[in-house]
Design a protein around this motif. Structure first.
Motif, PDB file in Angstrom:
ATOM      1  N   CYS A 172      -0.451  77.517  27.206  1.00 36.05           N
ATOM      2  CA  CYS A 172      -0.133  79.202  26.130  1.00 36.05           C
ATOM      3  C   CYS A 172      -1.691  79.770  26.422  1.00 36.05           C
ATOM      4  O   CYS A 172      -2.762  79.896  26.602  1.00 36.05           O
ATOM      5  N   HIS A 221       2.215  75.856  17.885  1.00 39.15           N
ATOM      6  CA  HIS A 221       1.252  76.207  18.285  1.00 39.15           C
ATOM      7  C   HIS A 221      -0.089  74.246  17.322  1.00 39.15           C
ATOM      8  O   HIS A 221      -1.329  74.972  17.478  1.00 39.15           O
ATOM      9  N   HIS A 263      -3.679  79.973  23.247  1.00 35.10           N
ATOM     10  CA  HIS A 263      -4.707  78.375  22.768  1.00 35.10           C
ATOM     11  C   HIS A 263      -4.455  77.545  24.159  1.00 35.10           C
ATOM     12  O   HIS A 263      -5.131  76.345  23.780  1.00 35.10           O
ATOM     13  N   CYS A 322      -2.853  74.102  23.304  1.00 33.42           N
ATOM     14  CA  CYS A 322      -2.054  73.862  22.067  1.00 33.42           C
ATOM     15  C   CYS A 322      -0.481  72.481  22.561  1.00 33.42           C
ATOM     16  O   CYS A 322      -0.363  72.469  23.708  1.00 33.42           O
TER      17      CYS A 322
END
Ligand code: ZN
Length: 298
Positions: free
Chosen positions: A180, A164, A183, A186
């Protein structure tokens, strides 16, 4: 009477549980190994216990169990929820204890993440045998990393979550938002198997010759390798998983890591060059279960 210590090992994955029993990390008889599909916790764990009960009936009591588990999993021994799967999107598994069902065997249980277990096996018996520190990165459905230093995995409030980390975007990949759920773009959001399928409609192994995909993905993983070298000073960085086996990404990973590091670290003098620093796994599909056995043996 057989007095050798017998160990049980579980590689608890999101799609299957590999169970094995043995007297050492490379000493697993075929009849002491099975694979159980990951369905509901009740069904899967009942099958796991039944397998080990059968082994016990034939071979005697266990000395210890080792479990390498899919995450997120609570590996903090002082925690009330030690051994439980945490907040996973996998239906039914959040809050499930992987260690409670093993209490019927009346022996200690050692637990770590599946990636840490695989890293441990690669460090002690595989690609890192001649190194003091190793990071194992798996690039597949997700991206995870286990960091081994002096024979033990690094832990803290959780386990490292290398997948991540954010990376610089490749200009050829500027439009893709990433997959993701936490995020977006990431590393896992950009370079995992689902991310590759989401933007190019095919897995790494099915991209046509000349496609920019391997170059882009290898570049992101090269950035990760440079970050690992800077943060953990690992003497060996192993890249495995389904995405890695789909294309020859290592040369690109090494080249981008070298470019990013800019000659700053003593890679040639201390690690023997980038070809020795960044490598493929040596234990292939056996790293996870071998690592779980090593955990059991302490
Ligand atoms: Zn993420």
């Amino acid at each position: 009477m057989n007095r050798r210590a017998l160990y049980g090992a579980i590689e608890a994955g999101g799609t299957k549980f590999v169970c094995a029993a043995g007297y050492g990390p490379t000493d697993i008889a075929p009849q002491m190994r099975t694979v159980i599909a990951t369905t509901t916790p009740a069904e899967t764990l009942a099958a796991v216990v039944a397998f080990f009960e059968q082994v016990r009936a034939n071979a005697g009591a266990f000395s210890a169990f080792g479990v390498g588990a899919f995450g997120p999993v609570d590996i903090e021994p002082r925690s009330d929820t030690w051994g439980s799967i945490l907040n996973t999107p996998k239906p039914g598994w959040a809050g499930t204890s992987l260690v409670a069902p093993l209490e019927v065997f009346g022996c200690p249980v050692a637990l770590d993440t599946d990636v840490n277990a695989a890293a441990l096996a690669e460090a002690r018996l595989g690609a890192g045998q001649d190194a003091n520190s190793l990071t194992y990165v798996t690039v597949g459905t997700g991206i995870g990393g286990g960091v081994i230093d002096q024979g033990r995995s690094i832990r803290g409030m959780l386990h490292p979550e290398l997948g991540h980390i954010r990376v610089h975007r490749d200009p050829r990949d500027a439009q893709f938002r990433g997959v993701c759920p936490f995020h977006g773009d990431c590393l896992e959001g950009l370079a995992s198997g689902p991310a590759i399928v989401a933007r190019w409609g095919a897995p790494m192994s099915a991209l046509p010759i000349g496609h920019a995909g391997p170059d882009i993905i290898g570049g992101y993983l090269g950035q990760l390798a440079a970050t690992i070298a800077l943060m953990y000073a690992s003497e060996r960085i192993v890249f495995g998983g389904g995405v890695m086996s789909g294309a020859d990404l290592l040369p690109r990973i090494r080249a981008v890591a070298a470019e990013q590091l800019g000659g700053y670290l003593p890679i040639e003098a201390r690690a023997g060059g980038f070809e020795r620093l960044i490598v493929a796994p040596a234990l292939a599909g056996q790293a996870g279960i071998t690592g779980a056995l090593l955990l059991a043996m302490g």
